[in-house]
Design an enzyme around this catalytic site. Structure first.
Site, PDB file in Angstrom:
ATOM      1  N   LYS A 114       0.831  -1.219   0.000  1.00  0.00           N
ATOM      2  CA  LYS A 114       0.000   0.000   0.000  1.00  0.00           C
ATOM      3  C   LYS A 114       0.856   1.256   0.000  1.00  0.00           C
ATOM      4  O   LYS A 114       0.446   2.266  -0.564  1.00  0.00           O
ATOM      5  CB  LYS A 114      -0.978  -0.011   1.175  1.00  0.00           C
ATOM      6  N   LYS A 196      -3.795 -10.588  -6.585  1.00  0.00           N
ATOM      7  CA  LYS A 196      -5.125 -10.873  -6.051  1.00  0.00           C
ATOM      8  C   LYS A 196      -6.208  -9.955  -6.634  1.00  0.00           C
ATOM      9  O   LYS A 196      -5.911  -8.817  -6.991  1.00  0.00           O
ATOM     10  CB  LYS A 196      -5.116 -10.830  -4.509  1.00  0.00           C
ATOM     11  N   LYS A 199     -10.612  -4.642  -5.227  1.00  0.00           N
ATOM     12  CA  LYS A 199     -11.563  -3.623  -5.677  1.00  0.00           C
ATOM     13  C   LYS A 199     -10.862  -2.327  -6.038  1.00  0.00           C
ATOM     14  O   LYS A 199     -11.427  -1.471  -6.692  1.00  0.00           O
ATOM     15  CB  LYS A 199     -12.647  -3.395  -4.632  1.00  0.00           C
TER      16      LYS A 199
HETATM   17  P1  ATP Z   1      -8.449  -3.268  -1.081  1.00  0.00           P
HETATM   18  O1  ATP Z   1      -8.514  -3.686  -2.508  1.00  0.00           O
HETATM   19  O2  ATP Z   1      -9.047  -1.922  -0.819  1.00  0.00           O
HETATM   20  O3  ATP Z   1      -7.119  -3.482  -0.439  1.00  0.00           O
HETATM   21  P2  ATP Z   1      -9.664  -5.746  -0.409  1.00  0.00           P
HETATM   22  O4  ATP Z   1     -10.500  -6.052  -1.603  1.00  0.00           O
HETATM   23  O5  ATP Z   1      -8.404  -6.474  -0.221  1.00  0.00           O
HETATM   24  O6  ATP Z   1      -9.439  -4.212  -0.285  1.00  0.00           O
HETATM   25  P3  ATP Z   1     -10.435  -5.934   2.384  1.00  0.00           P
HETATM   26  O7  ATP Z   1     -11.490  -5.124   3.000  1.00  0.00           O
HETATM   27  O8  ATP Z   1      -9.039  -5.554   2.663  1.00  0.00           O
HETATM   28  O9  ATP Z   1     -10.638  -5.987   0.826  1.00  0.00           O
HETATM   29  O10 ATP Z   1     -10.651  -7.473   2.772  1.00  0.00           O
HETATM   30  C1  ATP Z   1     -11.852  -8.053   3.238  1.00  0.00           C
HETATM   31  C2  ATP Z   1     -11.721  -9.553   3.315  1.00  0.00           C
HETATM   32  O11 ATP Z   1     -11.668 -10.122   2.015  1.00  0.00           O
HETATM   33  C3  ATP Z   1     -10.461 -10.039   4.025  1.00  0.00           C
HETATM   34  O12 ATP Z   1     -10.785 -11.144   4.854  1.00  0.00           O
HETATM   35  C4  ATP Z   1      -9.562 -10.467   2.920  1.00  0.00           C
HETATM   36  O13 ATP Z   1      -8.681 -11.490   3.325  1.00  0.00           O
HETATM   37  C5  ATP Z   1     -10.545 -10.977   1.898  1.00  0.00           C
HETATM   38  N1  ATP Z   1     -10.042 -10.834   0.530  1.00  0.00           N
HETATM   39  C6  ATP Z   1      -9.719  -9.691  -0.099  1.00  0.00           C
HETATM   40  N2  ATP Z   1      -9.331  -9.919  -1.365  1.00  0.00           N
HETATM   41  C7  ATP Z   1      -9.406 -11.266  -1.543  1.00  0.00           C
HETATM   42  C8  ATP Z   1      -9.141 -12.131  -2.645  1.00  0.00           C
HETATM   43  N3  ATP Z   1      -8.726 -11.681  -3.809  1.00  0.00           N
HETATM   44  N4  ATP Z   1      -9.329 -13.461  -2.483  1.00  0.00           N
HETATM   45  C9  ATP Z   1      -9.761 -13.943  -1.312  1.00  0.00           C
HETATM   46  N5  ATP Z   1     -10.035 -13.181  -0.225  1.00  0.00           N
HETATM   47  C10 ATP Z   1      -9.868 -11.859  -0.320  1.00  0.00           C
END
Ligand code: ATP
Ligand code: LTN
Length: 331
Positions: A114, A196, A199
């Site tokens: 980040k 990964k 969003k």
């Molecule tokens: P950002 O993109 O803003 O970093 P994010 O999509 O990673 O956000 P978070 O709010 O950080 O979302 O994560 C929420 C939950 O979703 C956490 O438990 C995280 O481990 C899970 N998660 C996020 N992205 C993935 C993914 N690609 N595959 C599986 N689990 C995920």
């Protein structure tokens, strides 16, 4: 009767939930509600480690609340509230900051990622993010924390902080266990299957949002990056196909073996379409419920207000203990 074990987890309101969030975390949140006492939060305090536009931020937070309920979080069984509504999260985070080492925080891969992405705003909150996350969990003396694979390192640190605190003051904080799903723990980007699904990806074709329409979902899967072997099998090096298989498994409940057998002899075109349809079928009822809920702000408010009140009572018990053990003068 045995007391139910307690779960805590949270998700940041940084935009609409993706299929990655859903398969990696929220599907488990929903499943765990009968067996465990579940406490879930919208991690709005965490979200401001990245700059947020106030009006959008407020909207995203409410939308996330609605989509969580639409996914099946049941307020009769679980608590669901905004992290900022229970002030003890910030309070315990400060304290835990004083039991967390700079060296530990600087090893966190999320911080490295980040800060590279937001090079003009490497704030101290981004650095101490894991101490706030540890506070979230330890405040409720949670036994288990369901998260995707990417949060494993933060959870390890949370366990270390709790262990260190207990080492000094006795058994004050419950040391939690991670709960990472076997299927869907890491859903990858459809456009770049080695990173990964996120969003905050700049390429909208890389992710599926829970609110995407059926045509959009099918189109994004049709464009998904694969390889040139044209064989649906789960194998090292076939990142794109492995990811599509994982998604299909998460959407249908079938196993990897069943999936591979089902598409034996079929081309990638057929497979991509089937994955797209399976995901669209899974999400259609969620989207419908989401739209209904979003139109009912009073109901949403009732859910998060009541949950926060109950959460605060639990949080207060931990804070009282922590303050006393540290040696703060009693009021
Ligand atoms: P950002 O993109 O803003 O970093 P994010 O999509 O990673 O956000 P978070 O709010 O950080 O979302 O994560 C929420 C939950 O979703 C956490 O438990 C995280 O481990 C899970 N998660 C996020 N992205 C993935 C993914 N690609 N595959 C599986 N689990 C995920
Ligand atoms: N950092 C988490 C969100 C989060 C969380 C938590 C997860 C904040 N507090 C406590 C589990 C337990 C993320 O998913 N990025």
């Amino acid at each position: 009767m045995d007391e139910k074990k307690r779960i805590f987890s949270a998700i940041q309101p940084t935009g609409m939930m993706t299929l990655g969030n859903y398969a990696g975390a929220i599907q488990n949140w929903v499943k765990m509600q009968d067996e465990y006492e579940c406490i879930y939060a919208v991690a709005d305090l965490h979200a401001i480690t990245v700059r947020q536009v106030p009006a959008d931020f407020r909207k995203n937070a409410m939308q996330l609340m609605a989509i969580l309920l639409a996914c099946g979080i049941d307020p009769d069984k679980s608590l669901l509230f905004f992290q900022s509504h229970v002030h003890q999260h910030a309070e315990l985070a400060w304290i835990l900051n004083c039991y967390t080492q700079m060296g530990e925080l600087s090893r966190m891969t999320q911080f490295k990622d980040k800060s590279a992405k937001h090079a003009n705003n490497i704030n101290a909150g981004l650095f101490t993010y894991p101490a706030l996350m540890a506070a979230d969990i330890l405040l409720y003396q949670a036994d288990l924390v369901p998260v995707g694979e990417d949060q494993k390192q933060h959870l390890e640190l949370c366990r270390d902080i709790a262990g260190r605190f207990n080492g000094i003051y006795g058994d004050v904080l419950k040391v939690p266990e991670p709960y990472i799903p076997k299927v869907g723990a890491r859903i990858m980007s459809l456009q770049n299957p080695t990173s990964k699904m996120s969003k905050s990806d700049t390429n909208v074709n890389g992710y599926i949002l829970l609110t995407d329409e059926t045509d959009t979902i099918i189109r994004k899967f049709k464009r998904a990056v694969t390889d040139s072997d044209a064989k649906v099998e789960f194998k090292e090096g076939k990142d794109g196909i492995n990811n599509l298989i994982s998604i299909y498994v998460a959407a249908t409940g079938k196993t990897v073996e069943e999936t591979v057998k089902e598409f034996d002899g079929k081309g990638y075109g057929d497979f991509k379409l089937a994955v797209g349809e399976a995901v669209a079928d899974m999400l259609a009822p969620v989207t419908k419920k989401y739209n209904d809920l979003l139109a009912n702000k009073d109901y949403l408010m009732q859910v998060y207000t009541k949950s926060a009140e109950i959460a605060e009572k639990i949080a207060m018990r931990t804070m009282r203990k922590v303050y006393k053990k540290i040696g703060f003068t009693e009021k």
